[in-house]
Design a protein around this motif. Structure first.
Motif, mmCIF file in Angstrom:
data_model
loop_
_atom_site.group_PDB
_atom_site.id
_atom_site.type_symbol
_atom_site.label_atom_id
_atom_site.label_comp_id
_atom_site.label_asym_id
_atom_site.label_seq_id
_atom_site.Cartn_x
_atom_site.Cartn_y
_atom_site.Cartn_z
ATOM 1 N N SER A 236 -1.700 -19.113 -53.605
ATOM 2 C CA SER A 236 -0.272 -18.955 -53.867
ATOM 3 C C SER A 236 0.563 -19.775 -52.896
ATOM 4 C CB SER A 236 0.127 -17.479 -53.745
ATOM 5 O OG SER A 236 -0.646 -16.676 -54.587
ATOM 6 N N MET A 237 0.120 -19.838 -51.627
ATOM 7 C CA MET A 237 0.901 -20.540 -50.607
ATOM 8 C C MET A 237 0.650 -22.040 -50.619
ATOM 9 S SD MET A 237 1.154 -18.123 -47.229
ATOM 10 C CE MET A 237 -0.523 -17.518 -47.134
ATOM 11 N N VAL A 238 -0.593 -22.455 -50.830
ATOM 12 C CA VAL A 238 -0.917 -23.885 -50.822
ATOM 13 C C VAL A 238 -0.641 -24.447 -52.208
ATOM 14 C CG1 VAL A 238 -2.661 -25.631 -50.395
ATOM 15 C CG2 VAL A 238 -2.658 -23.524 -49.057
ATOM 16 N N GLY A 239 0.546 -24.975 -52.378
ATOM 17 C CA GLY A 239 0.931 -25.521 -53.673
ATOM 18 C C GLY A 239 1.716 -26.793 -53.474
ATOM 19 N N ALA A 240 2.922 -26.831 -54.016
ATOM 20 C CA ALA A 240 3.747 -28.039 -53.931
ATOM 21 C C ALA A 240 4.281 -28.266 -52.522
ATOM 22 C CB ALA A 240 4.903 -27.926 -54.917
ATOM 23 N N GLY A 241 4.575 -27.175 -51.818
ATOM 24 C CA GLY A 241 5.294 -27.281 -50.559
ATOM 25 C C GLY A 241 4.608 -28.112 -49.502
ATOM 26 N N VAL A 242 3.310 -27.912 -49.308
ATOM 27 C CA VAL A 242 2.609 -28.592 -48.223
ATOM 28 C C VAL A 242 2.649 -30.106 -48.404
ATOM 29 C CG1 VAL A 242 0.359 -28.392 -49.392
ATOM 30 C CG2 VAL A 242 0.460 -28.682 -46.900
ATOM 31 N N PHE A 243 2.637 -30.600 -49.627
ATOM 32 C CA PHE A 243 2.639 -32.039 -49.877
ATOM 33 C C PHE A 243 4.010 -32.655 -49.657
ATOM 34 C CE2 PHE A 243 -0.957 -30.380 -52.215
ATOM 35 C CZ PHE A 243 -1.955 -31.289 -51.926
ATOM 36 N N SER A 244 5.032 -31.829 -49.565
ATOM 37 C CA SER A 244 6.390 -32.318 -49.355
ATOM 38 C C SER A 244 6.854 -32.163 -47.906
ATOM 39 C CB SER A 244 7.369 -31.559 -50.263
ATOM 40 O OG SER A 244 7.475 -30.197 -49.861
ATOM 41 N N LEU A 245 6.034 -31.537 -47.064
ATOM 42 C CA LEU A 245 6.463 -31.192 -45.702
ATOM 43 C C LEU A 245 6.865 -32.388 -44.833
ATOM 44 C CD1 LEU A 245 4.056 -28.268 -44.732
ATOM 45 C CD2 LEU A 245 6.533 -28.160 -45.027
ATOM 46 N N PRO A 246 6.096 -33.497 -44.813
ATOM 47 C CA PRO A 246 6.497 -34.592 -43.909
ATOM 48 C C PRO A 246 7.936 -35.047 -44.125
ATOM 49 C CG PRO A 246 4.261 -34.945 -44.688
ATOM 50 C CD PRO A 246 4.805 -33.762 -45.464
ATOM 51 N N ARG A 247 8.317 -35.305 -45.379
ATOM 52 C CA ARG A 247 9.686 -35.773 -45.650
ATOM 53 C C ARG A 247 10.704 -34.683 -45.359
ATOM 54 N NH1 ARG A 247 12.228 -37.869 -51.455
ATOM 55 N NH2 ARG A 247 14.366 -37.298 -50.959
ATOM 56 N N ARG A 248 10.457 -33.458 -45.801
ATOM 57 C CA ARG A 248 11.431 -32.381 -45.587
ATOM 58 C C ARG A 248 11.731 -32.187 -44.115
ATOM 59 N NH1 ARG A 248 13.762 -28.757 -49.328
ATOM 60 N NH2 ARG A 248 14.746 -28.095 -47.419
ATOM 61 N N PHE A 249 10.707 -32.232 -43.281
ATOM 62 C CA PHE A 249 10.924 -32.059 -41.842
ATOM 63 C C PHE A 249 11.571 -33.296 -41.233
ATOM 64 C CE2 PHE A 249 8.773 -28.124 -41.982
ATOM 65 C CZ PHE A 249 8.920 -27.503 -40.747
ATOM 66 N N ALA A 250 11.127 -34.487 -41.635
ATOM 67 C CA ALA A 250 11.677 -35.715 -41.058
ATOM 68 C C ALA A 250 13.152 -35.891 -41.401
ATOM 69 C CB ALA A 250 10.876 -36.928 -41.537
ATOM 70 N N GLN A 251 13.597 -35.313 -42.525
ATOM 71 C CA GLN A 251 15.013 -35.380 -42.889
ATOM 72 C C GLN A 251 15.867 -34.506 -41.973
ATOM 73 O OE1 GLN A 251 14.755 -34.218 -47.044
ATOM 74 N NE2 GLN A 251 15.074 -36.319 -47.739
ATOM 75 N N GLU A 252 15.240 -33.558 -41.294
ATOM 76 C CA GLU A 252 15.996 -32.583 -40.509
ATOM 77 C C GLU A 252 15.778 -32.688 -39.010
ATOM 78 O OE1 GLU A 252 18.183 -30.744 -41.872
ATOM 79 O OE2 GLU A 252 17.649 -30.754 -43.992
ATOM 80 N N LEU B 221 19.777 -29.337 -31.727
ATOM 81 C CA LEU B 221 18.436 -28.796 -31.932
ATOM 82 C C LEU B 221 18.482 -27.537 -32.798
ATOM 83 C CD1 LEU B 221 15.486 -29.280 -31.241
ATOM 84 C CD2 LEU B 221 15.781 -27.854 -29.200
ATOM 85 N N PHE B 222 19.513 -26.704 -32.603
ATOM 86 C CA PHE B 222 19.641 -25.496 -33.419
ATOM 87 C C PHE B 222 19.832 -25.853 -34.888
ATOM 88 C CE2 PHE B 222 22.308 -22.330 -35.570
ATOM 89 C CZ PHE B 222 21.539 -21.184 -35.393
ATOM 90 N N ASP B 223 20.713 -26.835 -35.142
ATOM 91 C CA ASP B 223 20.949 -27.251 -36.528
ATOM 92 C C ASP B 223 19.696 -27.854 -37.149
ATOM 93 O OD1 ASP B 223 23.559 -26.374 -36.550
ATOM 94 O OD2 ASP B 223 24.380 -28.305 -35.894
ATOM 95 N N GLN B 224 18.942 -28.580 -36.327
ATOM 96 C CA GLN B 224 17.702 -29.170 -36.817
ATOM 97 C C GLN B 224 16.719 -28.079 -37.262
ATOM 98 O OE1 GLN B 224 15.885 -32.186 -34.274
ATOM 99 N NE2 GLN B 224 17.883 -32.637 -33.369
ATOM 100 N N VAL B 225 16.552 -27.090 -36.407
ATOM 101 C CA VAL B 225 15.615 -25.998 -36.717
ATOM 102 C C VAL B 225 16.110 -25.215 -37.929
ATOM 103 C CG1 VAL B 225 14.631 -23.830 -35.877
ATOM 104 C CG2 VAL B 225 14.769 -25.817 -34.355
ATOM 105 N N ARG B 226 17.408 -24.938 -37.961
ATOM 106 C CA ARG B 226 17.974 -24.200 -39.091
ATOM 107 C C ARG B 226 17.738 -24.950 -40.399
ATOM 108 N NH1 ARG B 226 24.459 -23.148 -40.164
ATOM 109 N NH2 ARG B 226 24.234 -22.381 -42.289
ATOM 110 N N GLY B 227 17.843 -26.278 -40.344
ATOM 111 C CA GLY B 227 17.685 -27.083 -41.549
ATOM 112 C C GLY B 227 16.290 -27.036 -42.140
ATOM 113 N N THR B 228 15.309 -26.644 -41.339
ATOM 114 C CA THR B 228 13.929 -26.583 -41.847
ATOM 115 C C THR B 228 13.560 -25.208 -42.381
ATOM 116 O OG1 THR B 228 12.958 -25.892 -39.732
ATOM 117 C CG2 THR B 228 13.230 -28.266 -40.104
ATOM 118 N N MET B 229 14.422 -24.220 -42.187
ATOM 119 C CA MET B 229 14.023 -22.839 -42.462
ATOM 120 C C MET B 229 13.674 -22.577 -43.929
ATOM 121 S SD MET B 229 13.706 -20.841 -39.793
ATOM 122 C CE MET B 229 12.809 -22.217 -39.106
#
Length: 486
Positions: free
Chosen positions: A33-49, A207-215
């Motif tokens: 259930s957890m290992v699906g679409a999300g893990v493959f999108s993580l590098p970009r999602r985090f790098a954007q934030e 840094l707070f905004d960065q962390v918040r953006g990944t939540m």
């Protein structure tokens, strides 16, 4: 479809006994259930934030918060063994029928939106070699995705146990390419690139905004941590529900954090932020060449189809059990001779179809669907955590088994604060869009009450309904006037 001859819980109303699942299969369902679409999108999602520092903090916060939620589901499985369908049942037991209904509907709707992300990402992946599919949001991509939705409906219609067995096989198949990515990325890891990415880029705020953006991204990838709890009526042993939850979470957390962090050692974060999804494929391509992209893309398609299977099963299960508890219209409580809740499954596929079409009109179909999925799940998670806190504060109350401990109180308090923070991090936009989804669902609640000859609302429920309708109205106005955009 075979069932055990003895000790099998029946679902009532003449329906067949529930299929029984082992600890291994339950754990595979949590991981699947957890290992699906999300893990493959993580590098970009985090790098954007954020950069490495923010990512480490974000994973620490998400890891602790979600582990506390996993412990909450483990505790509730033991302390309230009479409650099935996890998230929904806990909200109802703790805060009444209407909020329980909202929890059931919100969790179900989030699963339907989450299913949309899977098809968008599959089409975007294939779109790298078939431009007509674009980023998964073209007319052709939508048509092919709709065909996929209904093919899976027919597969799951064959039987729950068969689908769960397929999911266990797929879970193993999809973990392999992800682990392979981590190992290869470590082999090609460049310390100088990692160091340059440590503090973040110019476009990343405080840094707070960065962390918040990944939540919201971290919430999305951990959705499914409650999978064994949702499917608790099928467990061979009740204690396996909690064990599967924690085992599944710890396994997946280590993989997700590794995928994110090692990516920062391959490319500058500004370049990662510009990759098309699935960004994991682009990162590996930068390291080893075109074959890396192909390898990850194939792994993604296997992974996403397996996750779609697990999530569709869980979504239908929530509607089915809610109907058996008379919190949804009775037609959703029917099941076939193979223990498949067909009306609930049909409604799940239909709503996924609606969201798929709507999402195609958003500026970024994948990110919008991902964030909306996370936002819709937060209220059910918050209510479950708050119920655990309520039990911890009142040992022996609420029909609980055993005695409360100080550990349970701390776990429940942290989980409640974490989910409340996530609602804040989601922002007003997704809270309002969530109300637009929640409010119309009240018609189902009213229908269920009328079937029982009861008045639609108590005074407290009428107040909650008024708040949800007002929030939905504000959300519609905000969309119409362009205050918020999809």
């Amino acid at each position: 479809m075979s069932h055990a001859d003895t000790g099998v819980e029946t679902s009532g109303g003449g329906n067949p006994p529930a299929a029984k699942l082992t600890l291994l299969t339950l754990t595979a369902m949590v991981v699947g259930s957890m290992v699906g679409a999300g893990v493959f999108s993580l590098p970009r999602r985090f790098a954007q934030e954020t950069g490495v520092a923010g990512a480490l903090i974000a994973w620490a916060v998400a890891g602790v918060g979600m582990l506390m939620l996993a412990f909450v589901f483990q505790t509730l499985a033991v302390r309230r063994p009479d409650l099935d369908a996890g998230v929904y049942a806990y909200a109802k037991a703790g805060f009444g029928e209407y909020l329980g209904f909202f929890s059931a509907f919100g969790y179900w709707a989030s699963a339907c939106v989450g299913n949309v992300t899977y098809w968008v990402l599959i089409m975007s992946t294939v779109g790298a070699v078939a431009p007509a599919l674009g980023d998964g949001d073209t007319a052709l991509a939508v048509v092919l995705s709709l065909a996929g939705l209904w093919c899976f409906f027919l597969l799951i219609r064959r039987g729950v146990k068969e689908a769960a067995a397929i999911n266990r096989i797929v879970t193993v198949a999809k973990i392999v390419p992800i682990l392979f990515f981590v190992v290869l990325a470590l082999f090609y890891f460049e310390p100088s690139v990692f160091a340059d990415n440590f503090g973040g880029a110019d476009y990343a705020g405080s840094l707070f905004d960065q962390v918040r953006g990944t939540m919201l991204a971290t919430v999305f990838v951990f959705l499914g941590v409650e999978g064994a709890s949702v499917y608790s009526r099928h467990a061979e042993r009740r204690e396996d529900v909690g064990r599967a939850t924690v085992l599944g979470f710890l396994s997946v957390f280590s993989v997700f954090a590794s995928v994110t962090i090692v990516s920062y050692g391959i490319m500058p974060m500004g370049e990662i932020a510009e990759l098309r999804q699935p960004s994991m494929a682009g990162v590996l391509e930068a390291a080893v060449g075109t074959w890396g992209q192909v390898f990850v893309s194939v792994g993604l398609i296997v992974s996403v189809l397996g996750a779609y299977l697990a999530w569709t099963l869980m979504a239908a299960e929530v509607l089915f059990v809610a109907a058996k508890d008379k919190d949804m219209p009775r037609f959703l409580g029917r099941s076939s001779g193979d223990d498949v809740p067909v009306p609930a499954l049909l409604m799940t596929t239909a709503l996924s179809q609606v969201f798929l079409v709507v999402t195609a009109f958003s500026d970024n179909a994948f990110n919008f669907a991902l964030d909306l999925t996370s936002a819709l799940t937060l209220i059910p998670f918050l209510l479950a955590a708050a119920f655990a806190l309520k039990i911890a504060l009142r040992p022996g109350a609420e029909g609980t088994a055993g005695h409360g401990t100080r550990r349970e109180l701390v776990v429940a308090a942290v989980a409640t604060l974490y989910t409340a923070f996530l609602l804040y991090a989601a922002g007003l936009k997704f809270v309002l869009v969530s109300f637009i989804v929640y409010a119309p669902a009240t018609f189902l609640f009213v229908k269920a009450r009328r079937e029982q000859g009861r008045r639609p609302f108590s005074p407290a429920e009428a107040l909650i309904c008024a708040v949800s309708v007002a929030g939905a109205a504000l959300g519609v106005v905000a969309l119409a006037l362009g205050w918020i955009e999809l």
